[in-house]
Write an enzyme that holds these catalytic residues in place. Structure first.
Site, PDB file in Angstrom:
ATOM      1  N   HIS A  55      16.928 -32.120  19.124  1.00  0.00           N
ATOM      2  CA  HIS A  55      17.330 -30.903  18.408  1.00  0.00           C
ATOM      3  C   HIS A  55      18.665 -30.376  18.962  1.00  0.00           C
ATOM      4  CE1 HIS A  55      12.751 -30.623  18.081  1.00  0.00           C
ATOM      5  NE2 HIS A  55      13.132 -30.656  16.815  1.00  0.00           N
ATOM      6  N   GLY A 165      18.293 -35.288  11.715  1.00  0.00           N
ATOM      7  CA  GLY A 165      18.295 -36.445  12.607  1.00  0.00           C
ATOM      8  C   GLY A 165      17.981 -37.725  11.843  1.00  0.00           C
ATOM      9  N   LYS A 167      16.407 -39.944  13.114  1.00  0.00           N
ATOM     10  CA  LYS A 167      15.036 -40.225  13.561  1.00  0.00           C
ATOM     11  C   LYS A 167      14.070 -40.202  12.371  1.00  0.00           C
ATOM     12  CE  LYS A 167      11.237 -39.778  16.120  1.00  0.00           C
ATOM     13  NZ  LYS A 167      10.565 -38.662  15.535  1.00  0.00           N
ATOM     14  N   ARG A 205       6.114 -34.551  19.084  1.00  0.00           N
ATOM     15  CA  ARG A 205       4.765 -35.138  19.138  1.00  0.00           C
ATOM     16  C   ARG A 205       4.564 -36.033  20.366  1.00  0.00           C
ATOM     17  NH1 ARG A 205       5.200 -35.001  13.174  1.00  0.00           N
ATOM     18  NH2 ARG A 205       3.474 -33.708  12.413  1.00  0.00           N
TER      19      ARG A 205
HETATM   20  P1  AMP Z   1      11.407 -31.442  13.664  1.00  0.00           P
HETATM   21  O1  AMP Z   1      11.456 -30.235  14.540  1.00  0.00           O
HETATM   22  O2  AMP Z   1      10.587 -32.553  14.218  1.00  0.00           O
HETATM   23  O3  AMP Z   1      11.095 -31.105  12.228  1.00  0.00           O
HETATM   24  O4  AMP Z   1      12.884 -32.023  13.641  1.00  0.00           O
HETATM   25  C1  AMP Z   1      13.983 -31.220  13.281  1.00  0.00           C
HETATM   26  C2  AMP Z   1      15.187 -32.094  13.134  1.00  0.00           C
HETATM   27  O5  AMP Z   1      15.448 -32.745  14.372  1.00  0.00           O
HETATM   28  C3  AMP Z   1      14.997 -33.203  12.084  1.00  0.00           C
HETATM   29  O6  AMP Z   1      16.191 -33.341  11.338  1.00  0.00           O
HETATM   30  C4  AMP Z   1      14.735 -34.413  12.936  1.00  0.00           C
HETATM   31  O7  AMP Z   1      15.111 -35.632  12.319  1.00  0.00           O
HETATM   32  C5  AMP Z   1      15.616 -34.129  14.142  1.00  0.00           C
HETATM   33  N1  AMP Z   1      15.169 -34.897  15.304  1.00  0.00           N
HETATM   34  C6  AMP Z   1      13.908 -35.002  15.788  1.00  0.00           C
HETATM   35  N2  AMP Z   1      13.872 -35.852  16.837  1.00  0.00           N
HETATM   36  C7  AMP Z   1      15.138 -36.310  17.009  1.00  0.00           C
HETATM   37  C8  AMP Z   1      15.758 -37.218  17.919  1.00  0.00           C
HETATM   38  N3  AMP Z   1      15.065 -37.838  18.878  1.00  0.00           N
HETATM   39  N4  AMP Z   1      17.082 -37.441  17.807  1.00  0.00           N
HETATM   40  C9  AMP Z   1      17.807 -36.824  16.841  1.00  0.00           C
HETATM   41  N5  AMP Z   1      17.288 -35.954  15.953  1.00  0.00           N
HETATM   42  C10 AMP Z   1      15.979 -35.696  16.027  1.00  0.00           C
END
Ligand code: AMP
Length: 308
Positions: A55, A165, A167, A205
């Site tokens: 993030h 991301g 990811k 996670r």
């Molecule tokens: P989340 O909080 O899991 O919904 O993720 C929020 C944003 O962070 C999304 O755009 C994800 O793809 C990105 N994200 C999560 N993990 C990673 C990572 N390891 N590297 C880069 N971006 C990430």
């Protein structure tokens, strides 16, 4: 109402002021309207919180190109299916807001669920086709929930650029489609995957993993590395590349593959061979925890470059 300091006026570049924590849609809309009226180029990083270095990399990317930067933290109930981990999804608002403030983020938008889905809410966004495959097949309704909340967040925050991301490559592709189909103004920037030293992609996670599963989870990166090595050795056949990844996952007794696929990066349909832009995609269970990872493969005139 207090508005964030005018950091977005380039010539002033004042030191970071206190971060504004915004809990309501109306307040967020006002702040965003004011920022744009003052010439701000609003950067937006939507998240579900429990923030990690992945993030942070999105925030840094936004700060390089935009000012002000708005980060949202919203654990979106509509993108979790029945029996999924909505209730136990990690929540860490106090630590997250401290981190964001220390990074110099101007606004944190952290609405309650009832603010985003008031009683009587009944509209949804659905990106057909891509949403039905891979993640969408295992998690029916997931991408409808994602597309709906992203459309709402974009309408509220009105970003110039929004950062996602790689990811979650399928999610990023679906959001690009959403933006195109609904003529949204936001430009979507897709940022590289941030990994632990042993290659595991950072994910909120990962906190669910036992010590044994955490060790086993390096199989994801090892599988991608095997595919990368095969590509470097001249392999272009998608079935053989997927088999190389499955072999690594298969050797890890704690891992159970959900899907292992090579897909076209635009359509997310299975690719027969590596051509143009493709993704090698993996979803693998370690115990009850399902983790995703991927590698981008860019092929041109027979030359292929892999980005893990
Ligand atoms: P989340 O909080 O899991 O919904 O993720 C929020 C944003 O962070 C999304 O755009 C994800 O793809 C990105 N994200 C999560 N993990 C990673 C990572 N390891 N590297 C880069 N971006 C990430």
């Amino acid at each position: 109402m207090r508005l964030p300091a005018c950091r977005w006026i380039d010539s002033l570049r004042l030191p970071a002021g206190p971060m504004e924590i915004i809990r309501t849609v109306e307040w967020m809309k006002q702040v965003s309207r004011r920022a744009r009226a003052e010439g701000g180029l609003l950067g937006f990083v939507p998240t579900m919180g429990a923030l990690h270095a992945g993030h942070v990399s999105l925030v840094r990317a936004a700060q390089r190109e935009c000012s002000p930067v708005v980060v949202s933290i919203f654990v979106n109930p509509r993108q979790f299916g029945p029996g999924e981990d909505f209730d136990r999804y990690p929540r860490a608002l106090a630590a997250d807001s401290q981190l964001l403030e220390s990074l110099g983020v101007e606004c944190l938008f952290a609405p309650e669920a009832a603010e985003i889905y008031p009683p009587g809410f009944s509209s949804h966004a659905e990106v057909e086709g891509i949403s039905a495959r891979l993640e969408g097949r295992t998690r029916p309704g997931h991408f409808r929930g994602v597309a709906t909340v992203v459309l709402k967040l974009f309408e509220i925050v009105q970003p110039w650029r929004a950062y996602f991301g790689r990811k979650d490559a399928q999610q990023a592709r679906i959001i690009q489609q959403l933006v195109r189909d609904f003529h949204l103004d936001a430009e979507i920037q897709v940022c590289p995957i941030v990994r632990e030293a042993d290659g595991l992609a950072l994910s909120s996670r990962n906190a669910y993993l036992s010590a044994e599963d955490r060790r086993a989870a390096t199989a994801l990166h090892r599988a991608l590395a095997a595919a990368r090595d095969a590509v470097a050795g001249g392999e272009r056949d998608a079935a053989r590349l997927a088999a190389a990844m499955r072999e690594v996952i298969g050797k890890e007794p704690r891992a159970m593959a959900d899907y292992v696929e090579i897909v076209n990066a635009d359509s997310f349909e299975p690719a027969a061979c590596v051509r143009g832009s493709c993704y090698a995609l993996l979803a693998v269970f370690f115990g009850a925890t399902r983790l995703l990872d991927n590698m981008l493969i860019e092929e041109k005139d027979g030359e292929a470059r892999c980005e893990i």
